[in-house]
Design a protein around this motif. Structure first.
Motif, PDB file in Angstrom:
ATOM      1  N   ALA A 119       1.002  -1.066   0.228  1.00 14.65           N
ATOM      2  CA  ALA A 119       0.024   0.265   0.694  1.00 14.65           C
ATOM      3  C   ALA A 119       0.965   1.406  -0.077  1.00 14.65           C
ATOM      4  CB  ALA A 119      -0.702   0.500   1.905  1.00 14.65           C
ATOM      5  N   TYR A 120       0.883   2.427  -0.983  1.00 14.09           N
ATOM      6  CA  TYR A 120       1.319   3.889  -0.926  1.00 14.09           C
ATOM      7  C   TYR A 120      -0.159   4.652  -0.265  1.00 14.09           C
ATOM      8  CZ  TYR A 120       4.668   6.959  -1.793  1.00 14.09           C
ATOM      9  OH  TYR A 120       5.851   7.534  -0.937  1.00 14.09           O
ATOM     10  N   ARG A 121       0.652   5.413   0.865  1.00 11.87           N
ATOM     11  CA  ARG A 121      -0.954   6.426   1.366  1.00 11.87           C
ATOM     12  C   ARG A 121      -0.346   7.909   1.172  1.00 11.87           C
ATOM     13  NH1 ARG A 121       0.083   1.368   4.535  1.00 11.87           N
ATOM     14  NH2 ARG A 121      -2.241   0.392   4.830  1.00 11.87           N
ATOM     15  N   VAL A 122      -0.838   8.671   0.370  1.00 12.13           N
ATOM     16  CA  VAL A 122      -0.400   9.731  -0.117  1.00 12.13           C
ATOM     17  C   VAL A 122      -1.180  10.976   0.318  1.00 12.13           C
ATOM     18  CG1 VAL A 122      -0.417  11.648  -2.044  1.00 12.13           C
ATOM     19  CG2 VAL A 122       0.803   9.477  -2.137  1.00 12.13           C
ATOM     20  N   THR A 123      -1.646  12.307   0.745  1.00  7.56           N
ATOM     21  CA  THR A 123      -2.407  13.481   1.426  1.00  7.56           C
ATOM     22  C   THR A 123      -2.214  13.973   0.619  1.00  7.56           C
ATOM     23  OG1 THR A 123      -3.410  14.704   3.347  1.00  7.56           O
ATOM     24  CG2 THR A 123      -1.331  14.290   3.083  1.00  7.56           C
ATOM     25  N   ASP A 124      -3.464  14.839   0.017  1.00 10.77           N
ATOM     26  CA  ASP A 124      -3.243  16.368  -0.857  1.00 10.77           C
ATOM     27  C   ASP A 124      -3.435  17.293  -0.611  1.00 10.77           C
ATOM     28  OD1 ASP A 124      -5.866  15.309  -1.046  1.00 10.77           O
ATOM     29  OD2 ASP A 124      -5.461  15.899  -3.025  1.00 10.77           O
ATOM     30  N   HIS A 125      -3.940  17.016   1.022  1.00 12.33           N
ATOM     31  CA  HIS A 125      -4.429  18.620   1.997  1.00 12.33           C
ATOM     32  C   HIS A 125      -3.607  19.567   1.949  1.00 12.33           C
ATOM     33  CE1 HIS A 125      -6.231  20.675   5.624  1.00 12.33           C
ATOM     34  NE2 HIS A 125      -6.857  19.795   5.270  1.00 12.33           N
ATOM     35  N   PRO A 126      -4.218  20.640   1.560  1.00 13.56           N
ATOM     36  CA  PRO A 126      -3.587  22.036   1.674  1.00 13.56           C
ATOM     37  C   PRO A 126      -2.555  22.289   2.915  1.00 13.56           C
ATOM     38  CG  PRO A 126      -5.520  22.506   1.452  1.00 13.56           C
ATOM     39  CD  PRO A 126      -5.437  21.085   1.682  1.00 13.56           C
ATOM     40  N   GLY A 127      -2.651  21.497   4.156  1.00 13.07           N
ATOM     41  CA  GLY A 127      -2.060  21.768   5.305  1.00 13.07           C
ATOM     42  C   GLY A 127      -1.108  21.391   4.941  1.00 13.07           C
ATOM     43  N   ARG A 186      -9.680   7.214   1.491  1.00 16.75           N
ATOM     44  CA  ARG A 186     -10.541   7.040   2.656  1.00 16.75           C
ATOM     45  C   ARG A 186     -11.013   8.413   3.195  1.00 16.75           C
ATOM     46  NH1 ARG A 186      -4.712   4.276   5.405  1.00 16.75           N
ATOM     47  NH2 ARG A 186      -4.911   7.107   6.990  1.00 16.75           N
ATOM     48  N   ALA A 187     -11.646   7.295   4.686  1.00 17.41           N
ATOM     49  CA  ALA A 187     -12.683   9.305   5.046  1.00 17.41           C
ATOM     50  C   ALA A 187     -12.032  10.066   5.875  1.00 17.41           C
ATOM     51  CB  ALA A 187     -13.012   7.971   6.274  1.00 17.41           C
ATOM     52  N   ASP A 188     -10.513   9.591   6.196  1.00 19.78           N
ATOM     53  CA  ASP A 188      -9.330  10.948   6.012  1.00 19.78           C
ATOM     54  C   ASP A 188      -9.230  11.960   5.490  1.00 19.78           C
ATOM     55  OD1 ASP A 188      -8.133   9.571   5.674  1.00 19.78           O
ATOM     56  OD2 ASP A 188      -6.703   8.783   7.516  1.00 19.78           O
ATOM     57  N   GLY A 189      -9.260  11.366   4.344  1.00 18.58           N
ATOM     58  CA  GLY A 189      -9.213  12.189   3.121  1.00 18.58           C
ATOM     59  C   GLY A 189      -7.923  11.550   2.816  1.00 18.58           C
TER      60      GLY A 189
END
Length: 293
Positions: A119-127, A186-189
């Motif tokens: 699995a690879y996990r990424v966030t694009d959240h601006p913060g 995911r639910a957390d973005g």
């Protein structure tokens, strides 16, 4: 009657402070930590040697890693029952052994495996990434289009020569069968990619993710990763993303009665074809790496 017992270990580790799985001089590795712990708790005169399903790179995590070790029958009889708890007391907190069991006949952590799932996990959240997940989630500072990334992923499935997405090694084939590649939010973005294949070559998953992120943020169209694959050469636009977003989640094995046949097939695939050259699709060639990624 054999004088050794093959023992299967199911283990997990946080890869941030390790220079990968395999032993290296003057560097901290997962293999060294576990082998040294086994030597101490089993009171062995020498260091036992582990065989692992997937040799992860520096910084890559695992929670479904599998290894085996051959132990003298008398050592297993004396220490087997309490080995799990004793390892828990000896190992550092960033590596854990969660399962210890006598392996079935013909089991080989490397050659018996029929697939590995990462699995690879990424966030694009601006913060940025959640501080509590920062060691396991990559921050990509552009909004990502999930549908575009999944469209790109579909063009990469199947058996191909992944030379465009692998760091080549002398005498090794880059032919792999990519069985699953898909993204969910995911639910957390956090965006999570599931990547499953019979095996992986060096930097393969991280290069594939890098290409799909380039699609997701609009820098390339969805068909671009498949075109790179077909070209068969490294593209300077494909970046190998950082290792901390990658986790080995699970290794699959066949039924016990199929282990011997699987081992033979895997070993044959890791042998050079007649004449010393690597074979074409389906013919194997030399598959020297069983990790990644």
């Amino acid at each position: 009657m054999s004088d050794v017992v093959r023992v299967r270990l199911d283990l997990a580790y946080d890869g941030r402070e390790f220079s990968g799985w395999a032993r290296q001089r003057d560097r901290r590795t997962v293999q060294e930590e576990i082998e040294d712990a086994l030597r101490v708790v089993l009171r062995l005169p020498g260091t036992p040697e582990l065989t692992v399903a997937g040799r992860t790179d520096a910084g890559v995590h695992a929670r479904g890693q599998v290894a085996h070790v051959d132990l003298p029958v008398e050592v297993w009889a004396e220490h087997g029952e309490g080995l799990l708890r004793r390892l828990a007391g000896r190992l550092p907190m960033d590596v854990r052994v969660f399962g210890v069991s006598e392996a079935p006949a013909h089991f080989d952590a490397r050659f018996s495996a029929i697939w590995r799932r990462y699995a690879y996990r990424v966030t694009d959240h601006p913060g940025g990434a959640d501080p509590l997940q920062r060691g396991h989630v990559l921050w990509h500072n552009w909004p990502l289009d999930l549908d575009a990334m999944n469209e790109a992923a579909r063009g990469l499935l199947g058996e191909h020569d992944f030379a465009a997405y692998c760091k080549k090694r002398e005498g090794a084939t880059t032919i792999r069968t990519l069985q699953r590649l898909e993204w969910v939010r995911r639910a957390d973005g956090v965006l999570e990619a599931t990547v499953k294949a019979d095996a992986f070559c060096h930097n393969m998953v991280r290069s594939l993710v890098g290409a799909m992120l380039f699609v997701g943020d609009g820098h390339r169209p969805p068909e671009w990763p498949a075109k790179v694959l077909a070209a068969g050469v490294r593209d300077s636009a494909v970046h190998v993303v950082r290792p901390h977003g990658l986790t080995l989640e699970e290794v699959g094995y066949p039924a016990e009665e199929e282990l011997a046949a699987r081992n033979l097939a895997s070993r044959n695939k890791r042998t050079l074809a007649p004449g010393g050259g690597a074979g074409g699709l389906g013919s194997g060639g030399l598959l020297d790496d069983f990790g990644c990624c």
